[in-house]
Motif scaffolding. Structure first.
Motif, PDB file in Angstrom:
ATOM      1  N   ASP A 105       3.453 -26.694  99.515  1.00 11.87           N
ATOM      2  CA  ASP A 105       4.320 -26.968  98.382  1.00 11.87           C
ATOM      3  C   ASP A 105       5.439 -25.966  98.169  1.00 11.87           C
ATOM      4  O   ASP A 105       5.886 -25.764  97.046  1.00 11.87           O
ATOM      5  N   GLU A 106       5.928 -25.333  99.215  1.00 10.84           N
ATOM      6  CA  GLU A 106       6.918 -24.269  99.023  1.00 10.84           C
ATOM      7  C   GLU A 106       8.160 -24.748  98.277  1.00 10.84           C
ATOM      8  O   GLU A 106       8.596 -24.112  97.317  1.00 10.84           O
ATOM      9  N   VAL A 107       8.736 -25.869  98.676  1.00 10.97           N
ATOM     10  CA  VAL A 107       9.964 -26.342  98.042  1.00 10.97           C
ATOM     11  C   VAL A 107       9.687 -26.757  96.599  1.00 10.97           C
ATOM     12  O   VAL A 107      10.452 -26.433  95.691  1.00 10.97           O
ATOM     13  N   PHE A 108       8.578 -27.439  96.393  1.00 10.15           N
ATOM     14  CA  PHE A 108       8.197 -27.863  95.042  1.00 10.15           C
ATOM     15  C   PHE A 108       8.035 -26.650  94.122  1.00 10.15           C
ATOM     16  O   PHE A 108       8.574 -26.620  93.012  1.00 10.15           O
ATOM     17  N   LEU A 109       7.322 -25.622  94.572  1.00 13.67           N
ATOM     18  CA  LEU A 109       7.100 -24.435  93.743  1.00 13.67           C
ATOM     19  C   LEU A 109       8.408 -23.678  93.456  1.00 13.67           C
ATOM     20  O   LEU A 109       8.588 -23.160  92.357  1.00 13.67           O
ATOM     21  N   ILE A 110       9.306 -23.646  94.413  1.00 12.42           N
ATOM     22  CA  ILE A 110      10.601 -23.012  94.157  1.00 12.42           C
ATOM     23  C   ILE A 110      11.335 -23.751  93.042  1.00 12.42           C
ATOM     24  O   ILE A 110      11.875 -23.134  92.125  1.00 12.42           O
ATOM     25  N   LEU A 111      11.328 -25.071  93.084  1.00 13.01           N
ATOM     26  CA  LEU A 111      11.967 -25.858  92.024  1.00 13.01           C
ATOM     27  C   LEU A 111      11.273 -25.660  90.682  1.00 13.01           C
ATOM     28  O   LEU A 111      11.929 -25.547  89.647  1.00 13.01           O
ATOM     29  N   VAL A 112       9.942 -25.606  90.689  1.00 12.94           N
ATOM     30  CA  VAL A 112       9.186 -25.395  89.446  1.00 12.94           C
ATOM     31  C   VAL A 112       9.542 -24.042  88.842  1.00 12.94           C
ATOM     32  O   VAL A 112       9.833 -23.939  87.641  1.00 12.94           O
ATOM     33  N   PHE A 113       9.520 -22.991  89.649  1.00 13.82           N
ATOM     34  CA  PHE A 113       9.878 -21.660  89.150  1.00 13.82           C
ATOM     35  C   PHE A 113      11.306 -21.643  88.597  1.00 13.82           C
ATOM     36  O   PHE A 113      11.564 -21.083  87.539  1.00 13.82           O
ATOM     37  N   LEU A 114      12.222 -22.238  89.328  1.00 15.57           N
ATOM     38  CA  LEU A 114      13.610 -22.293  88.887  1.00 15.57           C
ATOM     39  C   LEU A 114      13.722 -23.026  87.545  1.00 15.57           C
ATOM     40  O   LEU A 114      14.340 -22.532  86.606  1.00 15.57           O
ATOM     41  N   TYR A 115      13.079 -24.169  87.449  1.00 15.66           N
ATOM     42  CA  TYR A 115      13.111 -24.962  86.221  1.00 15.66           C
ATOM     43  C   TYR A 115      12.533 -24.176  85.039  1.00 15.66           C
ATOM     44  O   TYR A 115      13.146 -24.061  83.982  1.00 15.66           O
ATOM     45  N   GLU A 116      11.349 -23.611  85.234  1.00  8.52           N
ATOM     46  CA  GLU A 116      10.676 -22.890  84.143  1.00  8.52           C
ATOM     47  C   GLU A 116      11.445 -21.632  83.731  1.00  8.52           C
ATOM     48  O   GLU A 116      11.542 -21.324  82.547  1.00  8.52           O
ATOM     49  N   GLU A 117      12.011 -20.911  84.697  1.00  7.63           N
ATOM     50  CA  GLU A 117      12.741 -19.692  84.364  1.00  7.63           C
ATOM     51  C   GLU A 117      14.038 -20.008  83.614  1.00  7.63           C
ATOM     52  O   GLU A 117      14.375 -19.330  82.640  1.00  7.63           O
ATOM     53  N   ILE A 118      14.745 -21.028  84.024  1.00  2.00           N
ATOM     54  CA  ILE A 118      15.971 -21.418  83.311  1.00  2.00           C
ATOM     55  C   ILE A 118      15.630 -21.855  81.891  1.00  2.00           C
ATOM     56  O   ILE A 118      16.304 -21.482  80.930  1.00  2.00           O
ATOM     57  N   LYS A 119      14.557 -22.624  81.730  1.00  2.00           N
ATOM     58  CA  LYS A 119      14.126 -23.057  80.389  1.00  2.00           C
ATOM     59  C   LYS A 119      13.732 -21.839  79.548  1.00  2.00           C
ATOM     60  O   LYS A 119      14.053 -21.761  78.369  1.00  2.00           O
ATOM     61  N   ARG A 120      13.045 -20.872  80.152  1.00  2.00           N
ATOM     62  CA  ARG A 120      12.647 -19.658  79.425  1.00  2.00           C
ATOM     63  C   ARG A 120      13.885 -18.879  78.985  1.00  2.00           C
ATOM     64  O   ARG A 120      13.971 -18.436  77.843  1.00  2.00           O
ATOM     65  N   GLN A 121      14.843 -18.728  79.890  1.00  2.00           N
ATOM     66  CA  GLN A 121      16.062 -18.013  79.533  1.00  2.00           C
ATOM     67  C   GLN A 121      16.836 -18.742  78.432  1.00  2.00           C
ATOM     68  O   GLN A 121      17.378 -18.105  77.535  1.00  2.00           O
ATOM     69  N   ASP A 122      16.870 -20.062  78.497  1.00  2.00           N
ATOM     70  CA  ASP A 122      17.537 -20.844  77.441  1.00  2.00           C
ATOM     71  C   ASP A 122      16.888 -20.591  76.093  1.00  2.00           C
ATOM     72  O   ASP A 122      17.568 -20.405  75.100  1.00  2.00           O
ATOM     73  N   ARG A 123      15.537 -20.588  76.063  1.00  2.00           N
ATOM     74  CA  ARG A 123      14.817 -20.324  74.806  1.00  2.00           C
ATOM     75  C   ARG A 123      15.090 -18.917  74.309  1.00  2.00           C
ATOM     76  O   ARG A 123      15.327 -18.693  73.125  1.00  2.00           O
ATOM     77  N   THR A 124      15.072 -17.936  75.233  1.00  2.00           N
ATOM     78  CA  THR A 124      15.325 -16.541  74.872  1.00  2.00           C
ATOM     79  C   THR A 124      16.742 -16.362  74.329  1.00  2.00           C
ATOM     80  O   THR A 124      16.942 -15.741  73.296  1.00  2.00           O
ATOM     81  N   ASN A 125      17.711 -16.936  75.026  1.00  2.00           N
ATOM     82  CA  ASN A 125      19.107 -16.810  74.619  1.00  2.00           C
ATOM     83  C   ASN A 125      19.375 -17.518  73.295  1.00  2.00           C
ATOM     84  O   ASN A 125      20.103 -17.013  72.454  1.00  2.00           O
ATOM     85  N   SER A 126      18.780 -18.696  73.100  1.00  2.00           N
ATOM     86  CA  SER A 126      19.022 -19.412  71.844  1.00  2.00           C
ATOM     87  C   SER A 126      18.339 -18.724  70.673  1.00  2.00           C
ATOM     88  O   SER A 126      18.874 -18.709  69.573  1.00  2.00           O
ATOM     89  N   SER A 127      17.182 -18.092  70.893  1.00  2.00           N
ATOM     90  CA  SER A 127      16.535 -17.380  69.785  1.00  2.00           C
ATOM     91  C   SER A 127      17.310 -16.106  69.477  1.00  2.00           C
ATOM     92  O   SER A 127      17.400 -15.704  68.318  1.00  2.00           O
ATOM     93  N   SER A 128      17.901 -15.458  70.487  1.00  2.00           N
ATOM     94  CA  SER A 128      18.725 -14.272  70.234  1.00  2.00           C
ATOM     95  C   SER A 128      19.985 -14.641  69.480  1.00  2.00           C
ATOM     96  O   SER A 128      20.418 -13.926  68.577  1.00  2.00           O
ATOM     97  N   ALA A 129      20.581 -15.764  69.834  1.00  2.00           N
ATOM     98  CA  ALA A 129      21.811 -16.204  69.179  1.00  2.00           C
ATOM     99  C   ALA A 129      21.571 -16.595  67.728  1.00  2.00           C
ATOM    100  O   ALA A 129      22.449 -16.511  66.895  1.00  2.00           O
ATOM    101  N   ASN A 130      20.346 -17.006  67.439  1.00  2.00           N
ATOM    102  CA  ASN A 130      19.983 -17.401  66.068  1.00  2.00           C
ATOM    103  C   ASN A 130      19.352 -16.249  65.284  1.00  2.00           C
ATOM    104  O   ASN A 130      18.625 -16.472  64.345  1.00  2.00           O
ATOM    105  N   GLY A 131      19.591 -15.045  65.704  1.00  2.00           N
ATOM    106  CA  GLY A 131      19.042 -13.893  64.991  1.00  2.00           C
ATOM    107  C   GLY A 131      17.559 -13.709  65.186  1.00  2.00           C
ATOM    108  O   GLY A 131      16.863 -13.180  64.341  1.00  2.00           O
ATOM    109  N   GLY A 132      17.040 -14.186  66.357  1.00  2.00           N
ATOM    110  CA  GLY A 132      15.619 -14.024  66.642  1.00  2.00           C
ATOM    111  C   GLY A 132      14.751 -15.090  66.001  1.00  2.00           C
ATOM    112  O   GLY A 132      13.552 -14.992  66.016  1.00  2.00           O
ATOM    113  N   VAL A 133      15.388 -16.130  65.463  1.00  2.00           N
ATOM    114  CA  VAL A 133      14.615 -17.204  64.816  1.00  2.00           C
ATOM    115  C   VAL A 133      14.309 -18.276  65.814  1.00  2.00           C
ATOM    116  O   VAL A 133      15.075 -18.641  66.607  1.00  2.00           O
TER     117      VAL A 133
END
Length: 133
Positions: A105-133
Motif C-alpha cells: 500500500d505504499e502509494v495509498f499510504l502516501i496519499l493518506v498521509f498527505l490528505y491527513e497532514e493537509i487537513k491537520r494544517q488547515d485546522r491548525t491554521n484556521s484555529s490560529s486565525a480565529n484566535g485559537g478558537v
C-alpha cells in the motif's frame, strides 16, 4: 493518450485515484470512538489491510496495523516554528515505510498521509486565525 500519473488526490471531489481507480474519501476512511478520542481507519479495498492513523506532536503521523501493535509507516513533519526556533531551519519531513506497507500500500499510504497532514494544517491554521478558537 494516457496520463503517466500513478496517483492523484482530487481535493474538491475528495477522491483518491491510484492506477486509474478513483475512490471517495468516505469509502476509504472510517472513524471510531468519541468526540475527543477518535481513531481514523483507512483501507483501499476490503481485501487489503486496514491502517489506523494516529498523530502526535512529537512523533508525527503513524499508520499502524493489528490494533496499533505493528507500525507500518510514519510521516515525520516539522512542527510549526516557535519564537525560540525562529532563526533555525525546520526539520524536513521524512517518510518511513515498512516492507509490509511498501509491498502492498505504499502509494495509498502516501496519499493518506498527505490528505491527513493537509487537513491537520488547515485546522491548525484556521484555529490560529480565529484566535485559537
Amino acid at each position: 493518450g494516457r496520463s503517466g500519473n500513478v496517483a492523484a488526490l482530487h481535493w474538491r471531489e475528495k477522491i483518491f485515484e491510484i492506477g486509474g481507480v478513483r475512490k471517495s474519501v468516505a469509502d476509504l476512511r472510517r472513524r471510531e470512538g468519541r468526540f475527543f478520542k477518535k481513531t481514523r481507519h483507512w483501507r483501499w479495498t476490503p481485501e487489503r489491510k486496514e491502517y489506523e492513523l494516529h498523530y502526535d506532536e512529537e512523533e508525527g503521523w503513524k499508520a499502524t496495523l493489528n490494533s496499533s501493535i505493528q507500525i507500518a509507516a510514519r510521516l515525520l513533519v516539522a512542527c510549526r516554528p516557535h519564537l525560540f526556533t525562529f532563526f533555525t531551519k525546520p526539520t524536513p519531513p521524512a517518510l518511513h515505510l515498512t516492507k509490509t506497507a511498501l509491498e502492498a500500500d505504499e502509494v495509498f499510504l502516501i496519499l493518506v498521509f498527505l490528505y491527513e497532514e493537509i487537513k491537520r494544517q488547515d485546522r491548525t491554521n484556521s484555529s490560529s486565525a480565529n484566535g485559537g478558537v
